[in-house]
Design a protein around this motif. Structure first.
Motif, PDB file in Angstrom:
ATOM      1  N   ARG A   1     -16.383 -12.883  -3.025  1.00  0.00           N
ATOM      2  CA  ARG A   1     -15.755 -11.657  -3.698  1.00  0.00           C
ATOM      3  C   ARG A   1     -16.579 -10.321  -3.526  1.00  0.00           C
ATOM      4  N   ALA A   2     -17.913 -10.452  -3.727  1.00  0.00           N
ATOM      5  CA  ALA A   2     -18.874  -9.332  -3.566  1.00  0.00           C
ATOM      6  C   ALA A   2     -18.857  -9.070  -2.044  1.00  0.00           C
ATOM      7  N   GLN A   3     -18.993 -10.116  -1.111  1.00  0.00           N
ATOM      8  CA  GLN A   3     -18.964  -9.923   0.331  1.00  0.00           C
ATOM      9  C   GLN A   3     -17.521  -9.184   0.809  1.00  0.00           C
ATOM     10  N   ILE A   4     -16.571  -9.892   0.085  1.00  0.00           N
ATOM     11  CA  ILE A   4     -15.126  -9.146   0.452  1.00  0.00           C
ATOM     12  C   ILE A   4     -15.089  -7.697   0.221  1.00  0.00           C
ATOM     13  N   LEU A   5     -15.595  -7.323  -1.290  1.00  0.00           N
ATOM     14  CA  LEU A   5     -15.442  -5.960  -1.379  1.00  0.00           C
ATOM     15  C   LEU A   5     -16.370  -4.937  -0.889  1.00  0.00           C
ATOM     16  N   ALA A   6     -17.556  -5.383  -0.574  1.00  0.00           N
ATOM     17  CA  ALA A   6     -18.587  -4.734   0.283  1.00  0.00           C
ATOM     18  C   ALA A   6     -18.016  -4.511   1.578  1.00  0.00           C
ATOM     19  N   ALA A   7     -17.663  -5.421   2.300  1.00  0.00           N
ATOM     20  CA  ALA A   7     -17.001  -5.387   3.596  1.00  0.00           C
ATOM     21  C   ALA A   7     -15.741  -4.206   3.575  1.00  0.00           C
ATOM     22  N   ALA A   8     -14.930  -4.555   2.670  1.00  0.00           N
ATOM     23  CA  ALA A   8     -13.577  -3.624   2.662  1.00  0.00           C
ATOM     24  C   ALA A   8     -13.992  -2.203   2.441  1.00  0.00           C
ATOM     25  N   GLU A   9     -15.172  -1.868   1.581  1.00  0.00           N
ATOM     26  CA  GLU A   9     -15.480  -0.462   1.187  1.00  0.00           C
ATOM     27  C   GLU A   9     -15.900   0.062   2.408  1.00  0.00           C
ATOM     28  N   ARG A  10     -16.746  -0.534   3.269  1.00  0.00           N
ATOM     29  CA  ARG A  10     -17.050  -0.005   4.583  1.00  0.00           C
ATOM     30  C   ARG A  10     -15.995   0.397   5.336  1.00  0.00           C
ATOM     31  N   LEU A  11     -15.153  -0.794   5.687  1.00  0.00           N
ATOM     32  CA  LEU A  11     -14.107  -0.309   6.596  1.00  0.00           C
ATOM     33  C   LEU A  11     -12.954   0.589   6.245  1.00  0.00           C
ATOM     34  N   PHE A  12     -12.590   0.827   5.004  1.00  0.00           N
ATOM     35  CA  PHE A  12     -12.000   1.820   4.426  1.00  0.00           C
ATOM     36  C   PHE A  12     -12.597   3.184   4.552  1.00  0.00           C
ATOM     37  N   GLY A  13     -13.889   3.189   4.492  1.00  0.00           N
ATOM     38  CA  GLY A  13     -14.530   4.452   4.555  1.00  0.00           C
ATOM     39  C   GLY A  13     -14.989   4.809   6.221  1.00  0.00           C
ATOM     40  N   GLU A  14     -14.823   4.087   7.087  1.00  0.00           N
ATOM     41  CA  GLU A  14     -14.968   3.981   8.657  1.00  0.00           C
ATOM     42  C   GLU A  14     -13.648   4.455   9.391  1.00  0.00           C
ATOM     43  N   GLN A  15     -12.468   4.081   8.617  1.00  0.00           N
ATOM     44  CA  GLN A  15     -11.388   4.135   9.595  1.00  0.00           C
ATOM     45  C   GLN A  15     -10.100   4.603   8.723  1.00  0.00           C
ATOM     46  N   ASP A  16      -9.119   4.832   9.387  1.00  0.00           N
ATOM     47  CA  ASP A  16      -7.791   5.198   8.396  1.00  0.00           C
ATOM     48  C   ASP A  16      -7.479   3.980   7.562  1.00  0.00           C
ATOM     49  N   PRO A  17      -7.422   4.384   6.363  1.00  0.00           N
ATOM     50  CA  PRO A  17      -7.390   3.102   5.457  1.00  0.00           C
ATOM     51  C   PRO A  17      -6.162   2.387   5.715  1.00  0.00           C
TER      52      PRO A  17
END
Length: 222
Positions: free
Chosen positions: A44-60
């Motif tokens: 879960r920690a890996q999922i949330l950390a990765a998702a936060e990077r993706l949401f910040g790097e591209q159009d959500p």
């Protein structure tokens, strides 16, 4: 604090999708083994950390479950056990930030918390929400795009809070006015003003402060 605010106060469960630890819920027939629990927490920690990077790097709106799973280094089945779709992942990330603000609205010092005039409390709420949007706009866009925002627990909490302020100030028909009062906080609007028009956060805040004072101004006497 009004009865409505007390009924609307559910900071600990506003945005939850499933249990607070996703796939950590114990199966029927016995407790979860310690190893499985540790694996689930790590995933879960890996999922949330990765998702936060993706949401910040591209159009959500372009973030997919496949991309989240790959970025997190987990399988699709593991991801789907915790979250049904990308917006639910964004919701989980926003949850803690919004719960902290909810606690301030209920228990914090004035003017954000109880004890200040309604117009000052609405202005403080607007400014606090602008701070949240400024820091976490990609998550807000990923979690609350379009009409879906009206079905989230957080929107329901904001609605109870602002409606209470409208009632306290004697605004006619607060049920119709409350969503109008919340409309300036739409994430898409904030993105348009900040990143397409280039309006500063301070200018937006000043306009919302003026709006709060006009909306909740005491009626004329005499």
């Amino acid at each position: 604090m009004s009865d409505d605010e007390q009924r609307g106060r559910r900071p600990a469960s506003v945005h939850r999708v499933g249990g607070p630890l996703g796939d950590l819920q114990a199966p029927r027939g016995g407790p979860v083994a310690p190893r499985r629990r540790a694996d689930a927490v790590r995933n879960r920690a890996q999922i949330l950390a990765a998702a936060e990077r993706l949401f910040g790097e591209q159009d959500p709106r372009t973030v997919t479950m496949d991309r989240i799973a790959k970025a997190a280094g987990v399988g699709r089945a593991t991801l789907y056990r915790s979250f049904p779709d990308p917006p639910s992942v964004a919701v989980a990330l926003l949850d803690e930030h919004e719960r902290l603000l909810q606690e301030q609205l209920v228990h914090g010092p004035p003017p954000l918390g109880p004890g200040a005039p309604a117009a000052e409390r609405l202005s403080a709420f607007y400014l606090a929400m602008l701070d949240l949007l400024e820091r976490h706009l990609p998550l807000a866009l990923g979690a609350e795009v379009g009409p879906d925002r009206y079905t989230t627990g957080a929107y329901g909490f904001w609605r109870v809070h602002v409606r209470t302020l409208l009632v306290d100030a004697g605004v006619p028909d607060p049920d119709a006015a409350v969503d109008i009062a919340l409309a300036p906080l739409a994430p898409e609007l904030y993105r348009f003003q900040r990143h397409e028009l280039g309006i500063s956060r301070d200018r937006i805040g000043a306009s919302l402060t003026s709006l709060a004072r006009r909306l909740l101004a005491p009626p004329p006497t005499g």
